[in-house]
Design an enzyme around this catalytic site. Structure first.
Site, PDB file in Angstrom:
ATOM      1  N   SER A 290       0.816  -1.215   0.000  1.00 34.37           N
ATOM      2  CA  SER A 290       0.000   0.000   0.000  1.00 34.37           C
ATOM      3  C   SER A 290       0.853   1.271   0.000  1.00 34.37           C
ATOM      4  O   SER A 290       1.516   1.564  -0.983  1.00 34.37           O
ATOM      5  CB  SER A 290      -0.954  -0.044   1.201  1.00 34.37           C
ATOM      6  OG  SER A 290      -1.953   0.926   1.105  1.00 34.37           O
ATOM      7  N   ASP A 301       9.823   5.750 -10.157  1.00 32.18           N
ATOM      8  CA  ASP A 301       9.355   6.369 -11.400  1.00 32.18           C
ATOM      9  C   ASP A 301       9.975   7.744 -11.620  1.00 32.18           C
ATOM     10  O   ASP A 301      10.165   8.172 -12.768  1.00 32.18           O
ATOM     11  CB  ASP A 301       7.835   6.513 -11.375  1.00 32.18           C
ATOM     12  CG  ASP A 301       7.128   5.197 -11.666  1.00 32.18           C
ATOM     13  OD1 ASP A 301       7.825   4.193 -11.892  1.00 32.18           O
ATOM     14  OD2 ASP A 301       5.882   5.179 -11.651  1.00 32.18           O
ATOM     15  N   LYS A 315      -0.579  -4.308  -3.076  1.00 28.84           N
ATOM     16  CA  LYS A 315      -1.877  -3.879  -2.538  1.00 28.84           C
ATOM     17  C   LYS A 315      -2.128  -2.469  -3.034  1.00 28.84           C
ATOM     18  O   LYS A 315      -1.663  -1.489  -2.454  1.00 28.84           O
ATOM     19  CB  LYS A 315      -1.861  -3.952  -1.010  1.00 28.84           C
ATOM     20  CG  LYS A 315      -3.246  -3.962  -0.360  1.00 28.84           C
ATOM     21  CD  LYS A 315      -3.768  -2.570  -0.109  1.00 28.84           C
ATOM     22  CE  LYS A 315      -5.056  -2.600   0.695  1.00 28.84           C
ATOM     23  NZ  LYS A 315      -5.626  -1.267   0.925  1.00 28.84           N
TER      24      LYS A 315
END
Length: 546
Positions: A290, A301, A315
């Site tokens: 999460s 990224d 998740k």
């Protein structure tokens, strides 16, 4: 002419679109109203006509929870008692005994007492089984026994517990328990790399990481390792704030997407960063979930950190608690998380299940490629795939079964009482200890319950129902024996991994979790690898294409 067609053509299209939405809404509303009427009529009819007395509240509770269980594991209903019992204070503060406890098969076990908190001060140790709280004998208590260990500050709670077969008594004085989001940070042995453990994303997570970062920089840290292993997640905005420590203001960290437009959001950094240039490595494993994956995925990224370890949990579903009538509540999955490059974090697709009712997982051959800010290729497929994957960070199925079934935990308890005087000395788990561990598993008749073994036992259960178990008894025992021999080989094959898990648990018994983290700073392979990359500027820049 253009104006004419604009009025004659475009307006009817717009009107038609509104008509379509209106009709769709009416159809949805009618279907919901229809099903509610059917359910209400059925529920009333059964309650009034069933041969025995029934409890309407219990029936409704089971009906709702069973219905939601078919969606995903995170969409849950909380009745009035559940709301009171399980409401989490996301500030990280509560009043209690200061220990991790679990209840398995009706037994309330101390899993980990936190240093200098009430349970620890009362002398409780990991492995102790609480059997009585006040006048309540837990053998006959079917509710959540943890509620009996909560109350006002300075409340005195008398308990009885079992330790190594002996019945003992203690009095616990309840106190405020401040659960640290950053339970540990320090300099590594190279004297230039700072190490920060982030164990959860509560309301104080970003402020504690910031405090640790500034202190380590003052102590001379010119590189940082952020450890998110085992971190199950928490508050979304805290994940954004933690990224904000290392990336510029107004940078997209995560987006959420849903069929309901009001749940579509883009979350950006809001503040000036602390340090845009300090080399950064982030550790993740299969239990990083999460919010942990938001941080790791965003920093990957944005080419801001090297990710080290094993693919994270995956998740990527967003939940929101919604209040219902009569003090009840439902926690609903409302959207999915996406990293800045557009990757979906979610691993399992609960809307598409296999023939056994299990959510499907995307195969590696079907992963989609995405580009980081500097053009590196990264993939979806659920979770965050590290830039540097390490076998040591992955957990074998046999090790997972040992942890889940408390084989590691129970052996460490026995080891602790057989070796009471180790103190702050780091123990060595030898090959003889591993042999003793295997003997312990046999003595305790420990069931590994791997997926294959569970499936085999389920087959026998079905055979008993169909009354054919006697006819297949010989073959079943042969297959079970073969499977157990395979598991024995799997234990030996993964000996080093299991020895490390044993050592981790044993260290906590003598030196608490702080001692384990201190040990990691000099002996953990993932930290060693991360530190090595950070200290090699050429390799670090090559990975991030700087």
């Amino acid at each position: 002419m253009f104006s004419y067609f604009k009025k004659r053509y475009v307006v009817p299209v717009l009107a038609g679109s509104f008509l379509f939405v209106g009709v769709s809404f009416q159809q949805d509303f009618f279907e919901i109203a229809k099903q509610l009427e059917i359910f209400t009529t059925m529920f009333k009819t059964v309650n009034q006509n069933y041969v025995d007395e029934v409890n309407p509240g219990e029936m409704m509770d089971k009906a709702i929870k069973s219905m939601l269980a078919d969606l995903d594991p995170y969409t849950n209903y909380f009745n009035e008692q559940d709301v009171v019992r399980f409401k989490i204070n996301s500030s990280g503060e509560y009043t209690g005994i200061g220990a991790m406890i679990s209840r398995k098969e009706g037994r309330l076990i101390i899993v980990e007492p936190y240093k200098n908190f009430p349970a620890d001060k009362a002398g409780l140790k990991a492995g102790d089984e609480i059997v009585q709280i006040g006048d309540v004998n837990l053998v006959d208590f079917k509710e959540d026994a943890g509620t009996l260990l909560r109350g006002a500050k300075n409340t005195k709670v008398d308990i009885k517990y079992k330790r190594q077969g002996k019945l003992l008594s203690a009095q616990i004085v309840l106190d405020e328990v401040d659960v640290k989001a950053v339970p540990f940070y320090s300099m590594l042995s190279d004297k230039t790399t700072g190490y920060i453990v982030l164990s959860q994303f509560n309301a104080k997570a970003s402020s504690e990481v910031k405090e640790a970062l500034l202190k380590l920089k003052t102590d001379g840290a010119t590189k940082i390792v952020l450890d998110l292993r085992g971190n199950p997640g928490g508050l979304l905005h805290e994940a954004v704030n933690i990224c904000n420590l290392f990336v510029p203001q107004n940078e997209i960290i995560v987006t959420t997407k849903s069929k309901n437009e009001k749940h579509n959001n883009t979350y950006k950094t809001q503040k000036a960063p602390i340090d845009l240039d300090i080399p950064l490595a982030v550790l993740v494993d299969g239990k990083s979930a999460s919010a942990s994956e938001i941080v790791a995925g965003a920093l990957q990224d944005l080419d801001r950190a090297v990710i080290v370890g094993a693919r994270s949990f995956g998740k990527g579903l967003v939940q929101r608690p919604l209040d219902l009538s009569y003090g009840t509540q439902v926690k609903v999955t409302i959207s999915r998380y996406y990293t800045p490059s557009g990757r979906c974090i979610q691993a399992l697709d609960y809307s598409h299940k296999d023939k056994n009712g299990k959510a499907t997982r995307t195969e590696a051959k079907n992963y989609n490629a995405f580009k980081t800010k500097k053009g590196r290729t990264v993939y979806d497929g659920g979770g965050i795939q590290p830039d540097i994957e390490m076998e040591e960070a992955k957990q074998s199925s046999i090790a997972a079964a040992l942890v889940k079934g408390d084989g590691i935990f129970n052996f460490a308890t026995e080891y602790y009482y057989k070796n009471p005087n180790l103190g702050t000395k780091i123990p060595t788990v030898t090959d003889q200890d591993f042999t003793n561990f295997k003997a312990f598993l046999k003595k305790e008749n420990f069931q590994l319950d791997t997926e294959t073994e569970v499936a085999l036992k389920n087959t026998l259960a079905v055979a008993k129902k169909e009354k054919i178990d006697e006819s297949i008894a010989t073959e079943y025992q042969q297959l079970l024996a073969a499977l157990q021999r395979t598991e024995e080989k799997a234990l030996d094959k993964n000996k080093e991994e299991i020895k490390n898990l044993l050592l981790d648990e044993i260290i906590k018994r003598y030196q608490y979790r702080e001692g384990l983290y201190q040990y990691y700073t000099t002996s953990n392979p993932e930290i060693t690898k991360a530190s090595s990359i950070l200290n090699n500027t050429v390799e670090y820049n090559k990975i991030l294409k700087n």
